[in-house]
Design an enzyme around this catalytic site. Structure first.
Site, PDB file in Angstrom:
ATOM      1  N   GLY A  74      59.937  27.140   3.531  1.00  0.00           N
ATOM      2  CA  GLY A  74      59.474  25.767   3.722  1.00  0.00           C
ATOM      3  C   GLY A  74      58.495  25.369   2.632  1.00  0.00           C
ATOM      4  N   GLY A 126      62.530  29.000   6.670  1.00  0.00           N
ATOM      5  CA  GLY A 126      63.210  27.736   6.972  1.00  0.00           C
ATOM      6  C   GLY A 126      64.715  27.781   6.719  1.00  0.00           C
ATOM      7  N   GLU A 149      57.269  35.817   7.273  1.00  0.00           N
ATOM      8  CA  GLU A 149      56.020  35.073   7.494  1.00  0.00           C
ATOM      9  C   GLU A 149      54.801  35.946   7.739  1.00  0.00           C
ATOM     10  OE1 GLU A 149      58.948  34.406   8.952  1.00  0.00           O
ATOM     11  OE2 GLU A 149      59.424  32.294   8.550  1.00  0.00           O
ATOM     12  N   ASP A 157      59.179  31.484  12.772  1.00  0.00           N
ATOM     13  CA  ASP A 157      59.439  30.296  13.594  1.00  0.00           C
ATOM     14  C   ASP A 157      60.910  29.872  13.445  1.00  0.00           C
ATOM     15  OD1 ASP A 157      59.130  29.359  10.966  1.00  0.00           O
ATOM     16  OD2 ASP A 157      58.155  27.506  11.567  1.00  0.00           O
TER      17      ASP A 157
HETATM   18  C1  QUE Z   1      56.635  34.851   2.889  1.00  0.00           C
HETATM   19  C2  QUE Z   1      56.951  33.604   3.340  1.00  0.00           C
HETATM   20  C3  QUE Z   1      57.350  32.584   2.472  1.00  0.00           C
HETATM   21  C4  QUE Z   1      57.399  32.861   1.102  1.00  0.00           C
HETATM   22  C5  QUE Z   1      57.082  34.133   0.646  1.00  0.00           C
HETATM   23  C6  QUE Z   1      56.698  35.109   1.551  1.00  0.00           C
HETATM   24  C7  QUE Z   1      57.689  31.258   2.910  1.00  0.00           C
HETATM   25  C8  QUE Z   1      58.043  30.295   1.938  1.00  0.00           C
HETATM   26  C9  QUE Z   1      58.093  30.652   0.581  1.00  0.00           C
HETATM   27  C10 QUE Z   1      58.454  29.742  -0.475  1.00  0.00           C
HETATM   28  C11 QUE Z   1      59.325  30.124  -1.479  1.00  0.00           C
HETATM   29  C12 QUE Z   1      59.668  29.263  -2.510  1.00  0.00           C
HETATM   30  C13 QUE Z   1      59.133  28.002  -2.568  1.00  0.00           C
HETATM   31  C14 QUE Z   1      58.258  27.593  -1.550  1.00  0.00           C
HETATM   32  C15 QUE Z   1      57.925  28.459  -0.540  1.00  0.00           C
HETATM   33  O1  QUE Z   1      57.772  31.908   0.208  1.00  0.00           O
HETATM   34  O2  QUE Z   1      57.665  30.969   4.130  1.00  0.00           O
HETATM   35  O3  QUE Z   1      57.736  26.353  -1.606  1.00  0.00           O
HETATM   36  O4  QUE Z   1      59.447  27.139  -3.585  1.00  0.00           O
HETATM   37  O5  QUE Z   1      58.343  29.053   2.353  1.00  0.00           O
HETATM   38  O6  QUE Z   1      56.364  36.348   1.113  1.00  0.00           O
HETATM   39  O7  QUE Z   1      56.910  33.332   4.660  1.00  0.00           O
END
Ligand code: QUE
Length: 376
Positions: A74, A126, A149, A157
């Site tokens: 997300g 997500g 997460e 979630d």
């Molecule tokens: C654990 C996570 C997330 C993560 C890395 C983790 C996560 C998440 C992102 C993410 C990745 C690329 C993007 C961004 C977010 O990385 O929930 O905006 O461009 O959304 O180790 O839970």
């Protein structure tokens, strides 16, 4: 219909006979690994709702731009900014984001037409929410699925409270606690995917959909037709070897004790015998948020006998409380803002977290009638 600048490309593809239409949603933020933002979720929800009642739409395909990721999670940077602004309260942005995202996920779960998700590459957080509820979940030899997460002080979630406790044995609890990645073989084994096909087959899938002679349009016939199309696609030259099934007896043993602290200690002190997958799972858990450890345990326990709608309502409560607590903010700061990779968690171990602190995460910020997901 097709706007290549849009964060989600909404397309309607006429079938060759011209009587029917395939709805297509393409996540289109490849540089951000197609991580779901509020605008994307809103566009997808709107298109799915419009297509639901259209008699000419026979199926929906959800895919993504780029080879690397279907959807890596997300928009946690926007969430971070909203948390910094209101420090210690629930940001209005988070309420809106989670309401929209969970309504979208719920809509996918309950859709009356087939939804095919092309889950190639990274499918995390997500992205798992979009994949899991679809009627036809495709993975490829490049798929990497996870609920990671624990690394950011959130918790699995997007329906994790529903799907994790329904995976074989204790594998859902293990995957949630350790953020361990599944490949396509694992996804088929645990039941989070329906077909494993070659990643080069996406265009063949789309053309098979347009060329198919659709006739019966009741829900069961459409689903059967889509299964037929998918089963004709090429399989990968070699299948990845799975990690979950061969380790099931260890996973079940480690995750059996009756408290989260005992389970965490069992995983952290187990002899993983040079198994890279297990060692990585152990290390992710060791560095993860002790509050999240409790949330995963509680959501798997409570979610096991809750309806899907109640799971999403519980998750809206939990996610907003995460936004209020500071733990999620600290996790994003360490991973994506300052990139020091050293989150300063509120408690050092799972044992240190008081039970009333955990109970607060399940306390709804809304009355029953005013809950943003009351209508699910
Ligand atoms: C654990 C996570 C997330 C993560 C890395 C983790 C996560 C998440 C992102 C993410 C990745 C690329 C993007 C961004 C977010 O990385 O929930 O905006 O461009 O959304 O180790 O839970």
């Amino acid at each position: 219909m097709t706007d290549v600048e849009s964060v989600v490309i909404v397309d309607e593809i006429k079938t060759s006979s011209n009587d029917y239409t395939i709805g297509r949603l393409t996540l289109n933020k490849p540089k951000a690994l197609n991580a779901l933002d509020l605008e994307m979720a809103g566009i997808m929800l709107d298109a799915l709702q419009r297509w639901q009642s259209r008699n000419d739409i026979v199926a929906v395909v959800i895919d993504a731009a780029g080879e690397k990721a279907f959807c890596a999670g997300g928009d946690i940077v926007s969430m971070y900014k909203s948390m910094v602004e209101v420090n210690g309260q629930i940001p209005a942005f988070l309420e809106t984001f989670f309401e929209t995202e969970y309504t979208l996920d719920y809509t996918i779960h309950n859709y009356s037409k087939p939804i095919v998700v092309w889950g190639s590459g990274i499918v995390m957080g997500g992205g798992m929410g979009l994949l899991c509820g679809a009627s036809h979940r495709i993975v490829t030899e490049t798929s990497r699925l996870a609920m990671p997460e624990i690394t950011i002080g959130l918790y699995p979630d997007v329906g994790g409270s529903y799907f994790l406790p329904r995976l074989p044995g204790k594998s859902g609890l293990f995957l949630g606690l350790t953020g361990a990645q599944m490949n396509g073989t694992d996804a088929l084994y645990v039941g989070l995917a329906d077909a494993l096909v070659a990643s080069t087959e996406k265009n063949n899938l789309l053309s098979a959909f347009t060329e198919y002679s659709w006739s019966e349009t009741d829900e069961a016939s459409l689903a059967a037709s889509v299964s037929t199309i998918i089963s004709a696609l090429d399989k990968p030259d070699s299948l990845p070897s799975g990690n979950v099934e061969p380790n099931m007896s260890l996973i079940n043993e480690l995750c059996s004790p009756g408290s989260v602290s005992e389970i965490v200690n069992a995983i952290l002190s187990a002899d993983m015998k040079d198994n890279k997958w297990l060692l990585r799972a152990q290390s992710t858990l060791a560095k993860g948020s002790p509050i999240t450890m409790h949330l995963v345990y509680e959501q798997c326990t409570k979610g096991a006998d809750m309806t899907l709608a109640d799971c999403f309502r519980m998750e809206a409560n939990m996610s907003c409380r995460c936004g209020e607590s500071g733990e999620f903010q600290e996790g994003v700061r360490a991973l994506l803002i300052d990139k020091d990779m050293s989150p300063n968690w509120k408690y050092k171990t799972a044992e240190d977290v008081p039970q009333d602190v955990i109970e607060h995460f399940f306390h709804s910020p809304w009355t029953k009638e005013n809950h943003p997901l009351a209508g699910l």
